[in-house]
Write a protein that holds these residues in place. Structure first.
Motif, PDB file in Angstrom:
ATOM      1  N   ALA A 206       0.958  -1.279   0.057  1.00 33.47           N
ATOM      2  CA  ALA A 206       0.073   0.110   0.045  1.00 33.47           C
ATOM      3  C   ALA A 206       0.795   1.239  -0.016  1.00 33.47           C
ATOM      4  CB  ALA A 206      -0.831  -0.040   1.072  1.00 33.47           C
ATOM      5  N   LYS A 207       1.907   1.081   0.775  1.00 31.19           N
ATOM      6  CA  LYS A 207       2.665   2.602   0.921  1.00 31.19           C
ATOM      7  C   LYS A 207       3.658   2.541  -0.703  1.00 31.19           C
ATOM      8  CE  LYS A 207       5.263   0.978   4.453  1.00 31.19           C
ATOM      9  NZ  LYS A 207       6.056   1.163   5.829  1.00 31.19           N
ATOM     10  N   VAL A 208       4.048   1.525  -1.123  1.00 31.58           N
ATOM     11  CA  VAL A 208       4.606   1.554  -2.349  1.00 31.58           C
ATOM     12  C   VAL A 208       3.595   2.171  -3.428  1.00 31.58           C
ATOM     13  CG1 VAL A 208       5.576   0.284  -4.424  1.00 31.58           C
ATOM     14  CG2 VAL A 208       6.096  -0.116  -2.125  1.00 31.58           C
ATOM     15  N   LEU A 209       2.385   1.573  -3.631  1.00 26.65           N
ATOM     16  CA  LEU A 209       1.227   1.911  -4.249  1.00 26.65           C
ATOM     17  C   LEU A 209       0.976   3.451  -4.196  1.00 26.65           C
ATOM     18  CD1 LEU A 209      -0.444   0.897  -6.852  1.00 26.65           C
ATOM     19  CD2 LEU A 209      -2.318   0.087  -5.027  1.00 26.65           C
ATOM     20  N   TRP A 210       0.753   3.891  -3.020  1.00 29.89           N
ATOM     21  CA  TRP A 210       0.653   5.231  -2.749  1.00 29.89           C
ATOM     22  C   TRP A 210       1.613   6.227  -3.336  1.00 29.89           C
ATOM     23  CZ3 TRP A 210      -3.354   8.324  -1.795  1.00 29.89           C
ATOM     24  CH2 TRP A 210      -3.013   9.363  -1.278  1.00 29.89           C
ATOM     25  N   GLN A 211       3.037   5.869  -3.372  1.00 31.93           N
ATOM     26  CA  GLN A 211       4.087   6.583  -3.831  1.00 31.93           C
ATOM     27  C   GLN A 211       4.056   6.525  -5.311  1.00 31.93           C
ATOM     28  OE1 GLN A 211       6.196   8.605  -2.452  1.00 31.93           O
ATOM     29  NE2 GLN A 211       5.136   7.889  -0.357  1.00 31.93           N
ATOM     30  N   LEU A 212       3.409   5.483  -5.871  1.00 30.03           N
ATOM     31  CA  LEU A 212       3.147   5.621  -7.388  1.00 30.03           C
ATOM     32  C   LEU A 212       2.033   6.306  -7.949  1.00 30.03           C
ATOM     33  CD1 LEU A 212       4.064   1.921  -7.906  1.00 30.03           C
ATOM     34  CD2 LEU A 212       5.678   3.758  -8.219  1.00 30.03           C
ATOM     35  N   ARG A 213       1.249   7.077  -7.290  1.00 27.11           N
ATOM     36  CA  ARG A 213       0.088   7.921  -7.546  1.00 27.11           C
ATOM     37  C   ARG A 213       0.131   8.719  -8.598  1.00 27.11           C
ATOM     38  NH1 ARG A 213       1.531   9.680  -3.052  1.00 27.11           N
ATOM     39  NH2 ARG A 213       1.348  11.988  -2.379  1.00 27.11           N
ATOM     40  N   GLU A 214       1.211   9.079  -8.635  1.00 29.27           N
ATOM     41  CA  GLU A 214       1.574  10.262  -9.825  1.00 29.27           C
ATOM     42  C   GLU A 214       2.072   9.487 -11.205  1.00 29.27           C
ATOM     43  OE1 GLU A 214       0.374  13.148  -9.327  1.00 29.27           O
ATOM     44  OE2 GLU A 214      -0.012  13.080  -7.274  1.00 29.27           O
ATOM     45  N   LEU A 215       2.303   8.168 -11.134  1.00 32.64           N
ATOM     46  CA  LEU A 215       2.600   7.637 -12.059  1.00 32.64           C
ATOM     47  C   LEU A 215       1.571   6.469 -12.762  1.00 32.64           C
ATOM     48  CD1 LEU A 215       6.372   7.254 -11.100  1.00 32.64           C
ATOM     49  CD2 LEU A 215       5.621   8.834 -12.797  1.00 32.64           C
ATOM     50  N   PRO A 216       0.369   6.661 -13.148  1.00 35.30           N
ATOM     51  CA  PRO A 216      -0.566   5.989 -13.216  1.00 35.30           C
ATOM     52  C   PRO A 216      -0.308   4.830 -13.756  1.00 35.30           C
ATOM     53  CG  PRO A 216      -0.978   7.747 -14.474  1.00 35.30           C
ATOM     54  CD  PRO A 216       0.257   8.119 -13.658  1.00 35.30           C
ATOM     55  N   SER A 217       0.501   4.680 -15.077  1.00 32.55           N
ATOM     56  CA  SER A 217       0.761   3.459 -15.965  1.00 32.55           C
ATOM     57  C   SER A 217       1.519   2.600 -15.014  1.00 32.55           C
ATOM     58  CB  SER A 217       1.588   3.835 -17.218  1.00 32.55           C
ATOM     59  OG  SER A 217       2.003   2.729 -17.706  1.00 32.55           O
ATOM     60  N   LEU A 218       2.437   2.986 -14.164  1.00 32.20           N
ATOM     61  CA  LEU A 218       3.414   2.240 -13.371  1.00 32.20           C
ATOM     62  C   LEU A 218       2.364   1.800 -12.157  1.00 32.20           C
ATOM     63  CD1 LEU A 218       6.052   0.827 -13.000  1.00 32.20           C
ATOM     64  CD2 LEU A 218       6.972   3.066 -11.780  1.00 32.20           C
ATOM     65  N   ALA A 219       1.589   2.393 -11.680  1.00 29.88           N
ATOM     66  CA  ALA A 219       0.932   1.950 -10.342  1.00 29.88           C
ATOM     67  C   ALA A 219      -0.148   1.016 -11.120  1.00 29.88           C
ATOM     68  CB  ALA A 219       0.030   3.240 -10.028  1.00 29.88           C
ATOM     69  N   GLN A 220      -0.685   0.939 -12.135  1.00 28.36           N
ATOM     70  CA  GLN A 220      -1.492  -0.124 -12.795  1.00 28.36           C
ATOM     71  C   GLN A 220      -0.860  -1.464 -12.950  1.00 28.36           C
ATOM     72  OE1 GLN A 220      -4.910   0.153 -13.061  1.00 28.36           O
ATOM     73  NE2 GLN A 220      -4.472  -2.093 -13.134  1.00 28.36           N
ATOM     74  N   PHE A 222       1.763  -2.233 -11.315  1.00 22.81           N
ATOM     75  CA  PHE A 222       2.224  -2.737 -10.020  1.00 22.81           C
ATOM     76  C   PHE A 222       0.818  -3.431  -9.415  1.00 22.81           C
ATOM     77  CE2 PHE A 222       2.059  -2.530  -5.362  1.00 22.81           C
ATOM     78  CZ  PHE A 222       3.503  -2.917  -5.056  1.00 22.81           C
ATOM     79  N   THR A 223      -0.217  -2.916  -9.802  1.00 20.50           N
ATOM     80  CA  THR A 223      -1.464  -3.259  -8.962  1.00 20.50           C
ATOM     81  C   THR A 223      -1.920  -4.888  -9.740  1.00 20.50           C
ATOM     82  OG1 THR A 223      -2.496  -1.193  -8.731  1.00 20.50           O
ATOM     83  CG2 THR A 223      -3.967  -2.824  -8.702  1.00 20.50           C
ATOM     84  N   ASP A 224      -1.597  -4.719 -11.201  1.00 18.25           N
ATOM     85  CA  ASP A 224      -1.742  -5.969 -11.764  1.00 18.25           C
ATOM     86  C   ASP A 224      -0.809  -7.168 -11.515  1.00 18.25           C
ATOM     87  OD1 ASP A 224      -3.665  -4.837 -13.269  1.00 18.25           O
ATOM     88  OD2 ASP A 224      -2.467  -4.432 -15.168  1.00 18.25           O
ATOM     89  N   ARG A 225       0.341  -6.846 -11.018  1.00 18.56           N
ATOM     90  CA  ARG A 225       1.281  -7.827 -10.492  1.00 18.56           C
ATOM     91  C   ARG A 225       1.024  -8.417  -9.273  1.00 18.56           C
ATOM     92  NH1 ARG A 225       5.858  -8.231 -14.000  1.00 18.56           N
ATOM     93  NH2 ARG A 225       5.078  -7.511 -16.086  1.00 18.56           N
ATOM     94  N   LEU A 226       0.505  -7.397  -8.502  1.00 20.11           N
ATOM     95  CA  LEU A 226       0.156  -7.705  -7.075  1.00 20.11           C
ATOM     96  C   LEU A 226      -1.157  -8.749  -7.036  1.00 20.11           C
ATOM     97  CD1 LEU A 226       0.296  -7.332  -3.963  1.00 20.11           C
ATOM     98  CD2 LEU A 226      -1.535  -5.336  -4.320  1.00 20.11           C
ATOM     99  N   ASP A 227      -2.039  -8.378  -8.009  1.00 14.42           N
ATOM    100  CA  ASP A 227      -3.343  -9.120  -8.179  1.00 14.42           C
ATOM    101  C   ASP A 227      -2.813 -10.638  -8.490  1.00 14.42           C
ATOM    102  OD1 ASP A 227      -5.980  -9.807  -8.280  1.00 14.42           O
ATOM    103  OD2 ASP A 227      -6.386  -9.090 -10.331  1.00 14.42           O
ATOM    104  N   ALA A 228      -1.886 -10.777  -9.527  1.00 13.27           N
ATOM    105  CA  ALA A 228      -1.671 -12.014 -10.123  1.00 13.27           C
ATOM    106  C   ALA A 228      -0.723 -12.853  -9.081  1.00 13.27           C
ATOM    107  CB  ALA A 228      -0.723 -11.755 -11.348  1.00 13.27           C
ATOM    108  N   GLY A 229       0.191 -12.251  -8.244  1.00 17.09           N
ATOM    109  CA  GLY A 229       0.892 -12.782  -7.285  1.00 17.09           C
ATOM    110  C   GLY A 229      -0.052 -13.329  -6.205  1.00 17.09           C
ATOM    111  N   VAL A 230      -0.874 -12.568  -5.700  1.00 23.47           N
ATOM    112  CA  VAL A 230      -1.834 -13.226  -4.527  1.00 23.47           C
ATOM    113  C   VAL A 230      -2.673 -14.132  -5.070  1.00 23.47           C
ATOM    114  CG1 VAL A 230      -3.594 -12.224  -3.144  1.00 23.47           C
ATOM    115  CG2 VAL A 230      -1.788 -10.755  -3.503  1.00 23.47           C
TER     116      VAL A 230
END
Length: 254
Positions: A206-220, A222-230
């Motif tokens: 969550a802390k990493v994703l919050w830091q990426l909020r100004e980089l929407p492509s990278l944030a997405q 990261f979110t996709d990889r998190l989803d797949a890993g979980v």
């Protein structure tokens, strides 16, 4: 690309005169979970997770109503958005849409005879904590206009309640001592997963994703990889196992 669920509406701010008690913002969530409990067959994998999650949601709602959180608005916001992601996954399946990858194995194996109730419960907890809780923290920060650090106490309190949920799951769904032996594959499967580690990883993500909020492509990404890993861990927790011939029934399976 995985589409994340849209956050639920945050609860209203408490009336200035109510400093110790807070209205029940989780009541709509509790009602939806109770409706699921009534609609689903008891042995359905989603029903197993829903029953134990309903218990912890009712407990958090009680704490919110009786001053159990220092900042009830932020706690309620986090809890509503957190639970909303699970309910959005259920609604996606009902509507013929694809749920997040973290939830897909549970929906795919929900009626598999070789998956035990304890596996269903822990798989749901893994998906919800590993993915949904991370995104709920970020959603809450946006709604409340705050940094993740401002939610850390509420995150920890919710995590403590989830730990009690895990204890209850293991107590009520664990095979009896005559079946739960070192040779039982379930013993080794359970040893491979830890709620505390999942919770710590969720907070870091969550802390990493919050830091990426100004980089929407990278944030997405990261979110996709998190989803797949979980989702991969969820799938491992649902590995079909041989059912002991003398297996005993447990209260939560009825």
């Amino acid at each position: 690309m995985t589409q994340t669920a849209r956050p639920e509406t945050a609860p209203p701010a408490p009336h200035p005169g109510h400093t110790h008690r807070f209205a029940a913002p989780l009541e709509p969530v509790v009602r939806r979970m109770r409706a699921l409990r009534a609609d689903l067959p008891a042995r359905d994998g989603i029903a197993v997770f829903n029953r134990v999650y309903l218990t912890v949601t009712e407990e958090i709602s009680r704490l919110l109503g009786h001053g159990g959180f220092a900042d009830p608005r932020s706690a309620a916001t986090l809890d509503v958005l957190f639970a909303g992601r699970y309910l959005a996954a259920v609604e996606a399946i009902r509507s013929g849409r694809r749920p997040p990858d973290c939830w897909r194995p549970l929906f795919q194996y929900r009626r598999h005879p070789g998956v035990r109730p304890l596996q269903f419960a822990l798989a749901g907890i893994n998906a919800h904590i590993g993915h949904d809780l991370t995104l709920a923290v970020v959603d809450s920060c946006r709604v409340l206009d705050c940094e993740p650090a401002a939610l850390e106490r509420d995150f920890d309190r919710v995590g403590d309640t989830l730990a009690l949920l895990e204890e209850r799951v293991r107590e009520e769904l664990m095979p009896g001592p005559d079946l739960f032996e070192v040779a039982d594959p379930l013993t080794h499967l359970l040893a491979s997963w830890s709620l505390d580690r999942a919770r710590d990883a969720s907070w870091s993500a969550a802390k990493v994703l919050w830091q990426l909020r100004e980089l929407p492509s990278l944030a997405q990404e990261f979110t996709d990889r998190l989803d797949a890993g979980v989702g991969l861990v969820t799938r491992c927790l649902l590995t079909p196992l041989p059912v002991p011939a003398a297996r005993r029934r447990h209260p939560m399976e009825d």
